[in-house]
Design a protein around this motif. Structure first.
Motif, mmCIF file in Angstrom:
data_model
loop_
_atom_site.group_PDB
_atom_site.id
_atom_site.type_symbol
_atom_site.label_atom_id
_atom_site.label_comp_id
_atom_site.label_asym_id
_atom_site.label_seq_id
_atom_site.Cartn_x
_atom_site.Cartn_y
_atom_site.Cartn_z
ATOM 1 N N GLY A 9 60.328 -13.170 -12.953
ATOM 2 C CA GLY A 9 59.668 -12.752 -11.722
ATOM 3 C C GLY A 9 58.664 -13.778 -11.237
ATOM 4 N N THR A 10 57.667 -13.307 -10.472
ATOM 5 C CA THR A 10 56.640 -14.164 -9.894
ATOM 6 C C THR A 10 55.333 -13.988 -10.676
ATOM 7 O OG1 THR A 10 55.887 -12.462 -8.344
ATOM 8 C CG2 THR A 10 57.698 -13.894 -7.618
ATOM 9 N N ARG A 11 54.275 -14.630 -10.211
ATOM 10 C CA ARG A 11 52.991 -14.508 -10.915
ATOM 11 C C ARG A 11 52.514 -13.055 -10.935
ATOM 12 N NH1 ARG A 11 47.366 -18.006 -10.787
ATOM 13 N NH2 ARG A 11 46.028 -16.304 -11.477
ATOM 14 N N GLY A 12 52.831 -12.296 -9.891
ATOM 15 C CA GLY A 12 52.444 -10.895 -9.872
ATOM 16 C C GLY A 12 53.063 -10.100 -10.998
ATOM 17 N N ASP A 13 54.227 -10.544 -11.498
ATOM 18 C CA ASP A 13 54.870 -9.889 -12.637
ATOM 19 C C ASP A 13 54.280 -10.357 -13.965
ATOM 20 O OD1 ASP A 13 57.130 -8.463 -11.192
ATOM 21 O OD2 ASP A 13 57.539 -10.518 -10.581
ATOM 22 N N VAL A 14 53.845 -11.610 -13.990
ATOM 23 C CA VAL A 14 53.423 -12.223 -15.253
ATOM 24 C C VAL A 14 51.942 -11.997 -15.551
ATOM 25 C CG1 VAL A 14 53.194 -14.432 -16.477
ATOM 26 C CG2 VAL A 14 55.260 -13.950 -15.135
ATOM 27 N N LEU A 39 55.843 -20.757 -14.533
ATOM 28 C CA LEU A 39 54.632 -20.056 -14.959
ATOM 29 C C LEU A 39 54.327 -20.233 -16.444
ATOM 30 C CD1 LEU A 39 55.155 -16.790 -12.886
ATOM 31 C CD2 LEU A 39 53.367 -18.504 -12.542
ATOM 32 N N VAL A 40 55.078 -21.085 -17.117
ATOM 33 C CA VAL A 40 54.812 -21.337 -18.538
ATOM 34 C C VAL A 40 53.414 -21.922 -18.717
ATOM 35 C CG1 VAL A 40 55.445 -22.784 -20.510
ATOM 36 C CG2 VAL A 40 57.220 -21.547 -19.245
ATOM 37 N N ASP A 41 53.040 -22.873 -17.865
ATOM 38 C CA ASP A 41 51.705 -23.484 -17.977
ATOM 39 C C ASP A 41 50.605 -22.459 -17.726
ATOM 40 O OD1 ASP A 41 52.832 -25.908 -18.561
ATOM 41 O OD2 ASP A 41 52.576 -26.762 -16.556
ATOM 42 N N GLY A 265 45.411 -11.835 4.133
ATOM 43 C CA GLY A 265 46.103 -12.681 3.173
ATOM 44 C C GLY A 265 47.388 -12.037 2.713
ATOM 45 N N PHE A 266 48.312 -12.853 2.180
ATOM 46 C CA PHE A 266 49.620 -12.328 1.795
ATOM 47 C C PHE A 266 50.065 -12.760 0.404
ATOM 48 C CE2 PHE A 266 49.348 -11.771 6.294
ATOM 49 C CZ PHE A 266 49.900 -10.516 6.479
ATOM 50 N N GLY A 267 49.082 -12.951 -0.483
ATOM 51 C CA GLY A 267 49.385 -13.157 -1.896
ATOM 52 C C GLY A 267 50.362 -14.284 -2.150
ATOM 53 N N SER A 268 51.356 -14.011 -3.001
ATOM 54 C CA SER A 268 52.321 -15.046 -3.392
ATOM 55 C C SER A 268 53.556 -15.062 -2.497
ATOM 56 C CB SER A 268 52.757 -14.824 -4.843
ATOM 57 O OG SER A 268 53.351 -13.553 -4.996
ATOM 58 N N MET A 269 53.553 -14.240 -1.437
ATOM 59 C CA MET A 269 54.692 -14.234 -0.530
ATOM 60 C C MET A 269 54.682 -15.491 0.343
ATOM 61 S SD MET A 269 56.626 -11.476 -0.873
ATOM 62 C CE MET A 269 56.499 -11.792 -2.626
ATOM 63 N N PRO A 270 55.715 -16.318 0.292
ATOM 64 C CA PRO A 270 55.754 -17.536 1.116
ATOM 65 C C PRO A 270 56.116 -17.188 2.558
ATOM 66 C CG PRO A 270 57.725 -17.387 -0.226
ATOM 67 C CD PRO A 270 56.892 -16.202 -0.585
ATOM 68 N N ILE A 271 55.122 -17.102 3.421
ATOM 69 C CA ILE A 271 55.328 -16.718 4.812
ATOM 70 C C ILE A 271 55.785 -17.930 5.621
ATOM 71 C CG2 ILE A 271 54.238 -15.720 6.849
ATOM 72 C CD1 ILE A 271 54.549 -13.839 4.415
#
Length: 425
Positions: A9-14, A39-41, A265-271
């Motif tokens: 998933g994305t950072r919101g999942d991790v 997101l490993v780093d 703002g729209f978080g991690s969503m790439p607008i």
């Protein structure tokens, strides 16, 4: 105890799982997180062991195809794209989940990895705990997220029907990949749904969101589905991963120079069209004579050179809990992490949902009387103005402040860790 947590998933999942991992490590457990390669780093920055697991979904969202689907608000198309990506990655994903879980004494899974994790846990003979970021099990209080318009309030029978359909669809779509995994593990084929498997095995399904957001649901579920609230990073971990590295002094100084601003703002969503969204925020805030704090963390927008009025400040990523308590209202995409922070701060919230479970959370915000909801594809200057006008009313502000008092103040990470340790015992 050796604990494996395969994710995708994305950072919101991790990020919530990293918060849990830090608490488990503090208790003396050995934790290995399988994280998307991008997101490993982030995970290792928190001091946890990590291995690549699953594809880079954020890259998919940021692709031209992904941006078009996001711009169109086409959740079905996004799901098809993710399914195609996962289909091509299925064999490697199977191997990565096995690798992450090797030698573990307990496996913690997420909503999207619990199917594979259940087969691995069965083959290894170890306990499993699954974590859910939103309601994703059969009930009569709410429909399957995205199955029906968010503003509908369907009867119980309709809600139950959406779950029967969704759970069977998931079973059919992923059956081949899961049986490939089971063959690799030396297990017989299975035609049972993941929900059925976990129920039969008595696997705890921890709801890592607040029960206040879903009135009527906790009463329908038993102790196998406890609610803990949202899992947040502690201060030291936030510093370690750079969460507190933003120029907070400058932001807070600007806020203190005038009246409390409205956050956009729209978080991690790439607008896709960030300039148009910024222009809307600029014009709407000017129309109401309020200041606007705009997060450019969701785009490639040049915050330093953004062309806006003096009533607008464009900033990069920042720690919501440091800034939101000084804001007047919030406009965002409805990701559960951002939503938790805006509601915890008592902010009237306008959710402009993009996809997946975000419309469900937006519908709940409106239903609970603490804000408004619209799909991002419906966003126009006038509709944004109408939504902000509602947020600025004293009645909504009072309801949002009262609702904030109902959110759990318990340590969600500690409660979740307790559940995991009990499952191992």
């Amino acid at each position: 105890m050796k604990i494996a947590i395969p994710l995708t998933g994305t950072r919101g999942d991790v990020q919530p799982v990293v918060a849990l991992g830090v608490e488990l490590r503090r208790r003396g457990h050995e934790v290995l997180i399988g994280a998307p390669p991008n997101l490993v780093d982030f995970v290792t920055g928190a001091g946890l062991d990590a291995r690549a697991c699953g594809p880079d979904i954020q890259q998919l969202y940021s692709s031209e195809q992904g941006q078009k689907a996001l711009a169109a608000g086409n959740t079905l198309r996004l799901m098809q794209m993710v399914a195609q990506q996962m289909s091509g990655y299925a064999e490697q994903m199977n191997s990565e989940v096995i690798d992450v879980c090797a030698g573990a004494e307990l496996i913690v899974s997420s909503t999207v990895t619990e199917d594979r994790a259940s087969s691995v846990a069965e083959a290894m003979g170890v306990a499993q705990v699954s974590m859910h970021y939103y309601p994703c099990r059969y009930n009569s209080a709410y429909p399957f997220p995205g199955a029906l318009p968010a503003h509908w309030t369907p009867p119980a029978m309709v809600n139950r029907a959406t779950w029967v359909f969704a759970e069977n669809l998931r079973r059919v779509v992923f059956m081949r990949y899961l049986n490939d995994l089971r063959a690799k593990l030396g297990l017989p084929k299975s035609f049972e749904s993941t929900a059925g498997v976990l129920a039969r095995r008595g696997v705890p399904e921890v709801q890592i969101y607040d029960p206040a957001l879903v009135p009527g649901l906790p009463e329908q579920w038993d102790e196998r589905r406890p609610f803990t609230g949202f899992l947040t990073l502690d201060h030291a971990t936030r510093e370690a991963v750079g969460d507190l590295a933003g120029d907070h002094a400058s932001i807070l100084s600007w806020i203190d120079e005038g009246e409390a601003p409205v956050f956009f703002g729209f978080g991690s969503m790439p607008i896709k069209d960030t300039a148009a969204v910024l222009a809307m925020a600029d014009k709407v805030s000017a129309r109401f004579g309020v200041r606007a704090l705009v997060s450019a963390g969701w785009s490639d927008l040049d915050a330093a050179n953004a062309q806006v009025g003096s009533h607008v400040k464009v900033v990069g990523p920042f720690a919501y809990d440091r800034v939101f308590p000084r804001c007047r209202a919030a406009v965002h995409h409805g990701g559960i992490g951002t939503l938790f922070e805006s509601l915890r701060a008592g902010l009237p919230t306008l959710v402009c949902s993009v996809s997946f479970e975000q419309p469900m959370w937006g519908g709940q915000v409106a239903r609970l009387g603490v804000g408004e909801h619209m799909r991002f594809t419906q966003l126009t200057e006038q509709r944004l103005a109408d939504g902000v006008a509602t947020l600025l009313t004293p009645e909504i502000r009072t309801r949002a402040e009262e609702f904030a008092k109902t959110l759990s103040t318990a340590d969600a990470c500690a409660r979740t860790a307790d559940i995991i340790e009990a499952a191992a015992g």
